[in-house]
Design a protein around this motif. Structure first.
Motif, PDB file in Angstrom:
ATOM      1  N   VAL A 118      40.956  28.482  42.646  1.00  0.00           N
ATOM      2  CA  VAL A 118      42.325  28.426  43.142  1.00  0.00           C
ATOM      3  C   VAL A 118      42.383  27.555  44.388  1.00  0.00           C
ATOM      4  CG1 VAL A 118      44.303  29.747  43.963  1.00  0.00           C
ATOM      5  CG2 VAL A 118      42.753  30.743  42.248  1.00  0.00           C
ATOM      6  N   ALA A 119      43.150  26.461  44.327  1.00  0.00           N
ATOM      7  CA  ALA A 119      43.381  25.584  45.481  1.00  0.00           C
ATOM      8  C   ALA A 119      44.858  25.205  45.493  1.00  0.00           C
ATOM      9  CB  ALA A 119      42.495  24.346  45.428  1.00  0.00           C
ATOM     10  N   HIS A 120      45.252  24.353  44.540  1.00  0.00           N
ATOM     11  CA  HIS A 120      46.666  24.000  44.347  1.00  0.00           C
ATOM     12  C   HIS A 120      47.161  24.807  43.151  1.00  0.00           C
ATOM     13  CE1 HIS A 120      45.758  20.697  47.060  1.00  0.00           C
ATOM     14  NE2 HIS A 120      44.753  20.370  46.270  1.00  0.00           N
ATOM     15  N   GLY A 121      47.265  26.109  43.326  1.00  0.00           N
ATOM     16  CA  GLY A 121      47.442  26.985  42.187  1.00  0.00           C
ATOM     17  C   GLY A 121      46.072  27.169  41.542  1.00  0.00           C
ATOM     18  N   VAL A 122      46.043  27.473  40.260  1.00  0.00           N
ATOM     19  CA  VAL A 122      44.773  27.586  39.543  1.00  0.00           C
ATOM     20  C   VAL A 122      44.349  26.193  39.096  1.00  0.00           C
ATOM     21  CG1 VAL A 122      43.569  28.579  37.570  1.00  0.00           C
ATOM     22  CG2 VAL A 122      45.301  29.926  38.780  1.00  0.00           C
ATOM     23  N   ASP A 123      43.302  25.650  39.739  1.00  0.00           N
ATOM     24  CA  ASP A 123      42.830  24.307  39.407  1.00  0.00           C
ATOM     25  C   ASP A 123      42.040  24.279  38.104  1.00  0.00           C
ATOM     26  OD1 ASP A 123      44.034  23.406  41.631  1.00  0.00           O
ATOM     27  OD2 ASP A 123      42.222  22.803  42.698  1.00  0.00           O
ATOM     28  N   LYS A 124      41.164  25.279  37.934  1.00  0.00           N
ATOM     29  CA  LYS A 124      40.368  25.328  36.711  1.00  0.00           C
ATOM     30  C   LYS A 124      39.834  26.731  36.481  1.00  0.00           C
ATOM     31  CE  LYS A 124      36.285  23.518  39.164  1.00  0.00           C
ATOM     32  NZ  LYS A 124      35.384  22.356  39.287  1.00  0.00           N
ATOM     33  N   VAL A 125      39.414  26.974  35.234  1.00  0.00           N
ATOM     34  CA  VAL A 125      38.825  28.255  34.846  1.00  0.00           C
ATOM     35  C   VAL A 125      37.539  27.970  34.087  1.00  0.00           C
ATOM     36  CG1 VAL A 125      39.148  30.414  33.605  1.00  0.00           C
ATOM     37  CG2 VAL A 125      41.122  29.295  34.663  1.00  0.00           C
ATOM     38  N   ARG A 126      36.514  28.749  34.385  1.00  0.00           N
ATOM     39  CA  ARG A 126      35.245  28.635  33.667  1.00  0.00           C
ATOM     40  C   ARG A 126      34.953  29.942  32.930  1.00  0.00           C
ATOM     41  NH1 ARG A 126      31.334  25.660  38.176  1.00  0.00           N
ATOM     42  NH2 ARG A 126      32.181  23.545  37.893  1.00  0.00           N
ATOM     43  N   TYR A 127      34.670  29.824  31.626  1.00  0.00           N
ATOM     44  CA  TYR A 127      34.298  30.963  30.795  1.00  0.00           C
ATOM     45  C   TYR A 127      32.833  30.796  30.403  1.00  0.00           C
ATOM     46  CZ  TYR A 127      39.398  31.016  30.242  1.00  0.00           C
ATOM     47  OH  TYR A 127      40.757  31.014  30.472  1.00  0.00           O
ATOM     48  N   ALA A 128      32.064  31.871  30.477  1.00  0.00           N
ATOM     49  CA  ALA A 128      30.638  31.768  30.179  1.00  0.00           C
ATOM     50  C   ALA A 128      30.170  32.946  29.333  1.00  0.00           C
ATOM     51  CB  ALA A 128      29.817  31.710  31.466  1.00  0.00           C
ATOM     52  N   ALA A 129      29.197  32.678  28.469  1.00  0.00           N
ATOM     53  CA  ALA A 129      28.521  33.705  27.685  1.00  0.00           C
ATOM     54  C   ALA A 129      27.050  33.326  27.633  1.00  0.00           C
ATOM     55  CB  ALA A 129      29.106  33.808  26.285  1.00  0.00           C
TER      56      ALA A 129
END
Length: 241
Positions: free
Chosen positions: A188-199
């Protein structure tokens, strides 16, 4: 019971992952870490990482860092760290006529607070992390896109960025050796910048030697980092003493 839970964890990761576009990139991340437990509360660590991008055919970045952590209670831990990053940048000017292809340094510090709770062999953890990155001014040679001939020298101004990272992770202890997990982390910086999903899974070879193998999908909502959406295979080794 154990097998069913592992299937559920994997299904949760796949369900949470957004639709993947054909132009998403593929990369490989590899790291080596050492950890030292000083006493029942304090521990320190250091590590190095190497990343590949563009279908694992191009160097993306390398980094080295160190971190110290303090166990406040049985379920709460605080940590702070510093990372030196040297990344491979590709810059295109606004008109699309000139580009620069060069390496540049970044300095990164972070402060984290992580809470965890176990329910039998299942553990749930939430990590909140403030991350500050400073990119010094850099001078690079630019080239003409059409011909590849040298065009000029260009100065890229220094930049600083604050990011708040939130990671939720579920981990299950199948045996002394295997610990599969799934996680989701927002930037979160300018709103949600990115999301990381991991398994992935941790592999405890013995008390000192640990492996970590995972698949990670990064979905970017803002192009500030110029990373884009990525499929990533991660391989890590940790030596604990």
């Amino acid at each position: 019971m154990e097998r069913n839970l592992i299937v559920l964890l994997a299904a949760a990761a796949l369900t949470a992952t957004p639709a993947m576009a054909q132009d998403d990139d593929f990369g490989v991340w590899s790291e080596v870490n050492v950890e030292k437990k000083i006493d029942s509360r304090w521990s320190v660590g250091a590590g190095a990482e190497l990343r590949l991008r563009d279908d694992a055919g191009e160097w993306d970045r390398w980094s080295v860092g160190a971190e110290a952590s303090y166990k406040i209670t049985d379920w709460l831990k605080a940590s702070a760290g510093y990372t030196l990053i040297d990344d491979h940048r590709y810059k295109l000017n606004n008109k699309g006529t000139k580009y620069a292809d060069f390496w540049g340094v970044r300095h990164r510090v972070n402060v984290s607070l992580a809470a965890s709770q176990s329910f039998g062999d299942l553990s749930v953890s939430l990590r909140e992390r403030w991350q500050y990155t400073f990119r010094p001014e850099a001078t690079a040679t630019r080239y003409y896109v059409a011909t590849g001939d040298e065009a000029d020298e260009h100065v890229y101004a220094c930049k600083a960025k604050n990011v708040w990272r939130n990671r939720l992770q579920l981990k299950y202890k199948v045996s002394k050796m295997w610990r599969p997990y799934v996680s989701a982390e927002t930037y979160v910086a300018h709103g949600v910048d990115k999301v990381r999903y991991a398994a992935g899974t941790e592999v405890r070879l013995n008390k000192q030697h640990w492996l970590d193998v995972k698949y990670l999908y990064q979905h970017e909502y803002d192009n500030t980092d110029e990373e884009g959406n990525r499929h990533i295979i991660g391989i890590g080794y940790t030596y604990k003493f």
